[in-house]
Enzyme design. Structure first.
Site, PDB file in Angstrom:
ATOM      1  N   LYS A  10      49.820  31.424  37.733  1.00  0.00           N
ATOM      2  CA  LYS A  10      49.375  31.010  39.056  1.00  0.00           C
ATOM      3  C   LYS A  10      49.061  32.267  39.842  1.00  0.00           C
ATOM      4  CE  LYS A  10      51.233  28.256  42.906  1.00  0.00           C
ATOM      5  NZ  LYS A  10      50.834  29.222  43.906  1.00  0.00           N
ATOM      6  N   ALA A 188      47.273  38.440  45.235  1.00  0.00           N
ATOM      7  CA  ALA A 188      46.266  38.146  44.212  1.00  0.00           C
ATOM      8  C   ALA A 188      46.249  39.228  43.135  1.00  0.00           C
ATOM      9  CB  ALA A 188      44.891  38.052  44.868  1.00  0.00           C
ATOM     10  N   SER A 189      45.788  38.861  41.950  1.00  0.00           N
ATOM     11  CA  SER A 189      45.573  39.797  40.829  1.00  0.00           C
ATOM     12  C   SER A 189      46.837  40.532  40.408  1.00  0.00           C
ATOM     13  CB  SER A 189      44.490  40.835  41.170  1.00  0.00           C
ATOM     14  OG  SER A 189      43.354  40.200  41.703  1.00  0.00           O
ATOM     15  N   ARG A 190      48.001  39.925  40.675  1.00  0.00           N
ATOM     16  CA  ARG A 190      49.291  40.553  40.323  1.00  0.00           C
ATOM     17  C   ARG A 190      49.550  41.860  41.088  1.00  0.00           C
ATOM     18  NH1 ARG A 190      49.936  36.092  39.165  1.00  0.00           N
ATOM     19  NH2 ARG A 190      50.603  35.194  37.182  1.00  0.00           N
ATOM     20  N   LEU A 191      48.775  42.109  42.173  1.00  0.00           N
ATOM     21  CA  LEU A 191      49.005  43.317  42.984  1.00  0.00           C
ATOM     22  C   LEU A 191      49.899  42.930  44.170  1.00  0.00           C
ATOM     23  CD1 LEU A 191      45.484  44.980  42.773  1.00  0.00           C
ATOM     24  CD2 LEU A 191      47.553  45.447  41.435  1.00  0.00           C
TER      25      LEU A 191
END
Ligand SMILES: Cc1cc2nc3c(=O)[nH]c(=O)nc-3n(C[C@H](O)[C@H](O)[C@H](O)COP(=O)(O)O)c2cc1C
Length: 211
Positions: A10, A188-191
């Site tokens: 997710k 977002a984007s695992r950042l």
């Protein structure tokens, strides 16, 4: 249909977290996030994972409910449970909240001490009667022969204490005095955003960690 674990993921994007958003005192920041999670309808927002370390160096964890925030974080349990035995030997622990719908987690580390008998008495007295009886009936973390052992103990204890139920002497609180907090906000984007407080001379030092 088989659950495709490798494909479950997710992306997060509810909010951001930066230094300017944080209170100087991490205990106040934790109170703010707990209040927000509860107000947002997160069920049992006060449930936290408590990790301890046994004499053999093996970690163990379980969920407990936070019951107070003052100079530390307070929860209640049996003093002969596995967690209590481990804390008696190694009085350091890690606590963790995960509020999934808030896309947030908080990790807290520190030294643990027992609450005073008076504090434990006051909290025990505020519990509903079935929970009070349950604390007496359960030799927490011990092996028992069957569920019947608990049910028979419950019946006997209701007879023994028809009115007020005293606090069991081996049941009470612990307080973790924190020296590290990490506040995590999913991005977002695992950042993701990760901000850490470490106890420093006269206050707290706050730094950002890579996600
Ligand atoms: C949502 C939730 C809340 C819990 N709250 C407590 C609690 O406040 N105190 C407690 O002793 N156990 C609580 N438990 C049970 C513990 O997770 C655990 O099973 C128990 O304390 C025995 O742990 P131990 O054998 O590692 O000491 C809770 C469990 C859940 C799922």
């Amino acid at each position: 249909m088989a659950l495709e674990l490798a494909g479950l993921r997710k992306d997060y994007g509810l909010r951001a977290l930066s230094r300017e958003d944080l209170a100087d005192d991490p205990l106040l920041q934790l109170k703010a996030w707990l209040t927000q999670a509860h107000a947002a309808g997160v069920r049992e927002a006060n449930a936290m994972t408590l990790a301890t370390v046994g004499a053999n160096g093996r970690p163990s964890s379980r969920i407990v409910l936070i019951k107070g925030i003052d100079s530390g974080l307070v929860w209640y349990t049996s003093y002969h449970s596995r967690k209590a035995v481990e804390l008696a030997i190694h009085p350091f622990a890690c606590l963790q909240f995960h509020w999934i719908d808030e896309e947030r987690q908080v990790r807290i580390e520190g030294q643990v001490e027992k609450t005073s008998a008076a504090e434990s008495d006051a909290y025990f007295a505020s519990r509903p009667r079935p929970s009070q009886i349950g604390a007496w009936a359960s030799p927490q973390s011990q092996v028992i022969a069957s569920r019947r052992v608990l049910e028979q103990a419950e019946i006997a204890l209701n007879l023994r204490y028809p009115n007020e139920v005293p606090r069991p002497p081996d049941w009470g609180g612990f307080r973790l005095i924190p020296d590290v907090f990490e506040f995590w906000q999913g991005r977002a984007s695992r950042l993701h955003d990760r901000l850490v407080y470490r106890r420093a001379e006269g206050g707290w030092k706050i730094e950002r960690l890579a996600p």
